[in-house]
Scaffold this motif. Structure first.
Motif, short mmCIF file in Angstrom:
data_model
loop_
_atom_site.label_atom_id
_atom_site.label_comp_id
_atom_site.label_asym_id
_atom_site.label_seq_id
_atom_site.Cartn_x
_atom_site.Cartn_y
_atom_site.Cartn_z
N ARG A 19 0.85 -1.20 0.00
CA ARG A 19 0.00 0.00 0.00
C ARG A 19 0.88 1.25 0.00
NH1 ARG A 19 -0.91 3.27 3.84
NH2 ARG A 19 -0.25 1.85 5.49
N ILE A 20 1.90 1.26 0.85
CA ILE A 20 2.80 2.42 0.93
C ILE A 20 3.57 2.58 -0.37
CG2 ILE A 20 4.88 3.29 2.07
CD1 ILE A 20 3.71 1.96 4.67
N ARG A 21 4.09 1.47 -0.90
CA ARG A 21 4.86 1.53 -2.16
C ARG A 21 4.01 2.12 -3.27
NH1 ARG A 21 4.75 -0.11 -6.84
NH2 ARG A 21 2.94 -1.39 -6.40
N ALA A 24 3.33 5.89 -2.65
CA ALA A 24 4.52 6.73 -2.75
C ALA A 24 5.04 6.84 -4.18
CB ALA A 24 5.61 6.19 -1.82
N GLU A 72 7.39 2.29 12.10
CA GLU A 72 6.00 2.27 12.54
C GLU A 72 5.84 3.10 13.80
OE1 GLU A 72 4.67 -1.72 13.33
OE2 GLU A 72 6.09 -2.02 14.93
N VAL A 78 4.47 3.08 8.57
CA VAL A 78 4.43 4.32 7.81
C VAL A 78 5.56 4.44 6.80
CG1 VAL A 78 3.15 5.60 9.58
CG2 VAL A 78 5.66 5.53 9.66
N GLY A 79 6.44 3.43 6.76
CA GLY A 79 7.52 3.45 5.79
C GLY A 79 8.31 2.16 5.84
N ASP A 100 4.89 6.51 3.60
CA ASP A 100 3.49 6.77 3.32
C ASP A 100 3.32 8.27 3.07
OD1 ASP A 100 0.71 7.39 3.58
OD2 ASP A 100 0.43 5.64 4.87
N HIS A 103 2.37 10.65 5.71
CA HIS A 103 3.31 10.92 6.80
C HIS A 103 4.62 11.54 6.31
CE1 HIS A 103 0.53 8.04 8.64
NE2 HIS A 103 0.84 8.67 9.76
#
Length: 163
Positions: A19-21, A24, A72, A78-79, A100, A103
């Motif tokens: 999701r973060i990848r 971003a 986290e 968050v990354g 993310d 953030h």
């Protein structure tokens, strides 16, 4: 600033990392499409961008030479940052990483890069490397790497044309 912590990633973390990848890198892939145009992007770049998800999964594989760590806070990732230690050359490398976008600007990237560099130093690496794009969409990444002390660069240009 929140109390962010770094820990080793597990297979269980993969949905959050994906999701973060995706979030971003969406603006970066859009930038590539804009720079190349739709037709050339589809020919030379789209497949590589689509395969980045597979790359992320492979980095978490048990036989992978990469270590992945997550940042986290409050039980939320968050990354993430991938790093590799080449014991022969004694050069560490920061690979695929992302924060993310919700953030961004909170020091998470700096925390992750400093963590990766400290792991490299503790493992006896003599240098650390990271590669990033020179286009405008990568400017935040370049600033974060510079903030972490990366200062020497080798400029490069990737040129394309449709045949």
């Amino acid at each position: 600033m929140n109390d962010w912590r770094i820990r080793e990633a597990t297979q269980h973390d993969l949905p959050a990392l994906e999701r973060i990848r995706a979030a971003a890198f969406a603006p970066i892939f859009a930038s590539f499409r804009e720079l190349l145009g739709d037709s050339l992007y589809d020919i030379v770049q789209a497949r590589e961008d689509e395969e980045q998800s597979t790359l992320l999964t492979s980095l978490l594989a048990p036989a992978s030479p990469w270590q992945i760590h997550v940042a986290e806070g409050a039980e939320r990732i968050v990354g993430f940052v991938a790093l590799q230690l080449n014991r022969e050359s004694r050069v560490g490398e920061i690979g695929l990483n992302a924060v993310d976008p919700d953030h961004a600007g909170q020091g998470i990237g700096t925390l992750m890069y400093e963590f990766a560099l400290s792991r490299m130093k503790a493992a006896g690496m003599r240098a650390g490397t990271v590669a990033t794009g020179g286009d405008a969409s990568h400017a935040p990444a370049r600033r974060a790497y510079e903030k972490a002390g990366f200062s020497k660069t080798i400029p490069s240009v990737w040129m394309c044309r449709e045949l």
